[in-house]
Design an enzyme around this catalytic site. Structure first.
Site, PDB file in Angstrom:
ATOM      1  N   GLY A 231     -12.828   2.229  -7.087  1.00 47.33           N
ATOM      2  CA  GLY A 231     -13.349   1.184  -7.596  1.00 47.33           C
ATOM      3  C   GLY A 231     -14.405   1.427  -8.874  1.00 47.33           C
ATOM      4  O   GLY A 231     -15.319   0.663  -9.492  1.00 47.33           O
ATOM      5  N   GLU A 273     -11.877   8.578  -4.418  1.00 44.70           N
ATOM      6  CA  GLU A 273     -10.493   8.301  -5.138  1.00 44.70           C
ATOM      7  C   GLU A 273     -10.225   7.403  -6.073  1.00 44.70           C
ATOM      8  O   GLU A 273      -9.646   6.210  -6.129  1.00 44.70           O
ATOM      9  CB  GLU A 273      -9.516   8.033  -3.800  1.00 44.70           C
ATOM     10  CG  GLU A 273      -9.908   6.823  -3.002  1.00 44.70           C
ATOM     11  CD  GLU A 273      -9.507   6.444  -1.805  1.00 44.70           C
ATOM     12  OE1 GLU A 273      -9.145   7.413  -0.934  1.00 44.70           O
ATOM     13  OE2 GLU A 273      -9.356   5.214  -1.242  1.00 44.70           O
ATOM     14  N   PRO A 274     -10.776   7.451  -7.412  1.00 41.96           N
ATOM     15  CA  PRO A 274     -10.585   6.816  -8.571  1.00 41.96           C
ATOM     16  C   PRO A 274      -9.296   6.633  -8.968  1.00 41.96           C
ATOM     17  O   PRO A 274      -8.377   7.458  -8.846  1.00 41.96           O
ATOM     18  CB  PRO A 274     -11.699   7.171  -9.460  1.00 41.96           C
ATOM     19  CG  PRO A 274     -11.573   8.817  -9.224  1.00 41.96           C
ATOM     20  CD  PRO A 274     -11.601   8.977  -7.484  1.00 41.96           C
ATOM     21  N   ARG A 311      -2.027  -7.946 -15.357  1.00 41.29           N
ATOM     22  CA  ARG A 311      -3.576  -8.003 -15.069  1.00 41.29           C
ATOM     23  C   ARG A 311      -4.174  -9.170 -15.777  1.00 41.29           C
ATOM     24  O   ARG A 311      -4.956 -10.231 -15.053  1.00 41.29           O
ATOM     25  CB  ARG A 311      -4.377  -6.688 -15.421  1.00 41.29           C
ATOM     26  CG  ARG A 311      -4.112  -5.389 -14.733  1.00 41.29           C
ATOM     27  CD  ARG A 311      -5.169  -4.520 -14.845  1.00 41.29           C
ATOM     28  NE  ARG A 311      -6.298  -4.835 -14.412  1.00 41.29           N
ATOM     29  CZ  ARG A 311      -7.560  -5.205 -15.116  1.00 41.29           C
ATOM     30  NH1 ARG A 311      -7.475  -5.427 -16.201  1.00 41.29           N
ATOM     31  NH2 ARG A 311      -8.589  -5.121 -14.440  1.00 41.29           N
ATOM     32  N   CYS A 342       8.851 -17.199 -18.792  1.00 39.84           N
ATOM     33  CA  CYS A 342       8.492 -18.482 -18.783  1.00 39.84           C
ATOM     34  C   CYS A 342       7.514 -19.132 -17.753  1.00 39.84           C
ATOM     35  O   CYS A 342       7.639 -19.708 -16.835  1.00 39.84           O
ATOM     36  CB  CYS A 342       9.806 -19.491 -18.439  1.00 39.84           C
ATOM     37  SG  CYS A 342      10.587 -18.765 -16.947  1.00 39.84           S
TER      38      CYS A 342
HETATM   39  C1  LIG Z   1      -7.519   2.387  -0.853  1.00 42.76           C
HETATM   40  C2  LIG Z   1      -7.751   2.351  -2.368  1.00 42.76           C
HETATM   41  N1  LIG Z   1      -8.402   3.569  -3.044  1.00 42.76           N
HETATM   42  C3  LIG Z   1      -8.543   3.563  -4.150  1.00 42.76           C
HETATM   43  C4  LIG Z   1      -7.867   2.756  -5.251  1.00 42.76           C
HETATM   44  C5  LIG Z   1      -8.256   2.857  -6.610  1.00 42.76           C
HETATM   45  O1  LIG Z   1      -9.158   1.723  -7.065  1.00 42.76           O
HETATM   46  P1  LIG Z   1      -9.618   1.967  -8.715  1.00 42.76           P
HETATM   47  O2  LIG Z   1      -8.318   2.145  -9.503  1.00 42.76           O
HETATM   48  O3  LIG Z   1     -10.265   0.531  -9.147  1.00 42.76           O
HETATM   49  O4  LIG Z   1     -10.630   3.157  -8.734  1.00 42.76           O
HETATM   50  C6  LIG Z   1      -7.521   1.412  -4.709  1.00 42.76           C
HETATM   51  C7  LIG Z   1      -7.076   0.289  -5.581  1.00 42.76           C
HETATM   52  O5  LIG Z   1      -6.595  -0.797  -5.341  1.00 42.76           O
HETATM   53  C8  LIG Z   1      -7.268   1.353  -3.234  1.00 42.76           C
HETATM   54  O6  LIG Z   1      -6.824   0.265  -2.829  1.00 42.76           O
END
Ligand SMILES: Cc1ncc(COP(=O)(O)O)c(C=O)c1O
Length: 415
Positions: A231, A273-274, A311, A342
């Site tokens: 996030g 976990e980005p 997106r 379409c």
């Molecule tokens: C469980 C989990 N971890 C990590 C992410 C990664 O999110 P972001 O790409 O926004 O860092 C997501 C995205 O949907 C997620 O569902």
């Protein structure tokens, strides 16, 4: 006047121009140098305050094996959310955590065979996992009750989200896991999407640590790790700022010290976990203008579509656009950059001020390195595009070919 964020407008222009001369559009193109720089920026910001900080990469953001190899080689593990993501992680020699939701028994079996640790979305899944053989380590995704993000449609926590163990039930979930023989524990959350507010990360982490503290008090459990999810936001608009990771890490240090002292907890390893932050601004979707139509507005139709990058259609998300072959500084006109599906939401930009666009012009859509190809689809039987990598040495490497019509119908048995 608002300043232009260099992260948003950045473009390896010469390499992309070379790719346009050599390859058929549309295609995605990723830059290895930038992926590595993003990995290091993220990891180093947290390691400064948390020497054992352990980053994972949200594989769902970009599953191209060449991209994953780069990220894994920077010391990242994987955050996998499906069988295929577990499979590719194992195939590439990676390691990591599986966070599913509403997971079936065969999927649990599969991801455990891939060697991933489990992060359960709910305690109701415990009997299924126990049937397969209880692992020594187990983590729960907790819904800490708050959520934040750039889009209201991306609700990841709170009472209306489908994810996570409600925080009021956390103690019970860990009690049940302990009774089933789990001896090592993790705690996880994923509450925000594309968050550009630094203060939020400390606020929500303080909540999660308090939940961990209550579990520790009730059950005597010490946590091996606390995973604060992804996030981490990136600027999509030139006027948006880049997230100050150093500030987030510093504030987390303060929160960790306070909460661990408050609950007498041993400090767990910090994990995150980005996805987006690692690859979004290291990828571009490149298409060519096929038709310019002057109707109520000027519509420039390109050979890419919402099937490549959903997106804007799904979230009404903004993506910066460069017309590669036109000078930036000259005259500008309003234009809608649209795709060929379409669906009227197949529009990459609406009423955007761009250099006047003509047939054959090259349109580059920025921030297409995360949740882009990976989110793509085949609606209208449009084919998925090729992916290329600009290597560290500056070479252009094909890392996925474009789909063919035969690929599309292969699974029907038609020849
Ligand atoms: C469980 C989990 N971890 C990590 C992410 C990664 O999110 P972001 O790409 O926004 O860092 C997501 C995205 O949907 C997620 O569902």
């Amino acid at each position: 006047m608002s300043r232009t964020n260099p992260h948003v407008v950045y473009l390896p222009k010469a390499a992309i121009a070379r790719a346009v001369r050599r390859f058929k559009t549309p295609f995605f193109i990723y830059e290895e140098k930038r992926i590595r720089a993003n990995c290091r920026r993220f990891r180093d910001a947290f390691r400064r305050h948390f020497p054992t900080f352990t980053p994972l990469f949200a594989v769902k953001a970009n599953t191209n094996p060449a991209v994953l190899k780069i990220v894994f080689s920077e010391g990242f593990g994987a955050d996998a959310s499906s069988e295929a993501e577990a499979w590719i992680t194992k195939k590439l020699g990676g390691w990591g955590l599986y966070t599913g939701n509403y997971t079936t028994e065969p999927e649990f079996r599969f991801v455990q065979r891939c060697g991933l640790r489990l992060n359960l979305d709910d305690a109701s899944m415990l009997p299924t996992v126990a049937r397969l053989g209880m692992p020594r380590f187990l983590s729960f995704r907790i819904n800490p009750g708050i959520s934040r993000g750039g889009m209201t449609s991306l609700l990841l926590a709170g009472p209306n989200a489908k994810y996570g163990v409600p925080h009021e039930e956390a103690v019970d979930a860990y009690r049940r896991a302990k009774a089933l023989g789990v001896t090592r524990f993790g705690i996880h959350m994923m509450t925000g999407s594309n968050v550009l507010n630094e203060g939020y990360f400390a606020e929500v982490t303080a909540r999660l640590l308090a939940i961990a503290g209550r579990v520790k008090r009730a059950l005597g459990i010490e946590f091996d790790c606390i995973n604060i999810g992804g996030g981490f936001g990136v600027p999509y608009r030139p006027t948006e700022k880049t997230l100050a990771l150093a500030r987030i890490a510093k504030e987390l240090r303060r929160v960790f010290d306070a909460r661990c002292a408050e609950f007498g907890m041993r400090e767990p390893t910090l994990m995150a976990e980005p996805g987006r932050l690692i690859t979004a601004d290291a990828g571009w979707l490149v298409g060519r203008v096929a038709v310019v139509k002057k109707s109520y507005k000027t519509f420039a139709g390109i050979d890419a579509g919402m099937n490549d990058l959903p997106r804007p259609a799904i979230y009404d998300a903004y993506h910066h656009i460069t017309v590669l072959n036109r000078p930036l500084g000259g005259r500008k006109a309003r234009v809608n950059i649209v795709g060929r599906l379409c669906e009227n939401n197949d529009q990459f930009a609406k009423d955007r001020l761009l250099p006047p666009v003509g047939v054959g012009d090259t349109i580059v859509i920025h921030n297409a390195g995360a949740h882009a190809y990976a989110m793509g689809h085949n609606y209208n039987n449009r084919l998925r595009s090729a992916e290329y990598l600009i290597t560290r040495a500056g070479a252009l490497k094909k890392v996925r070919r474009a789909e063919t019509i035969a690929d599309l119908f292969r699974t029907t048995g038609l020849r």
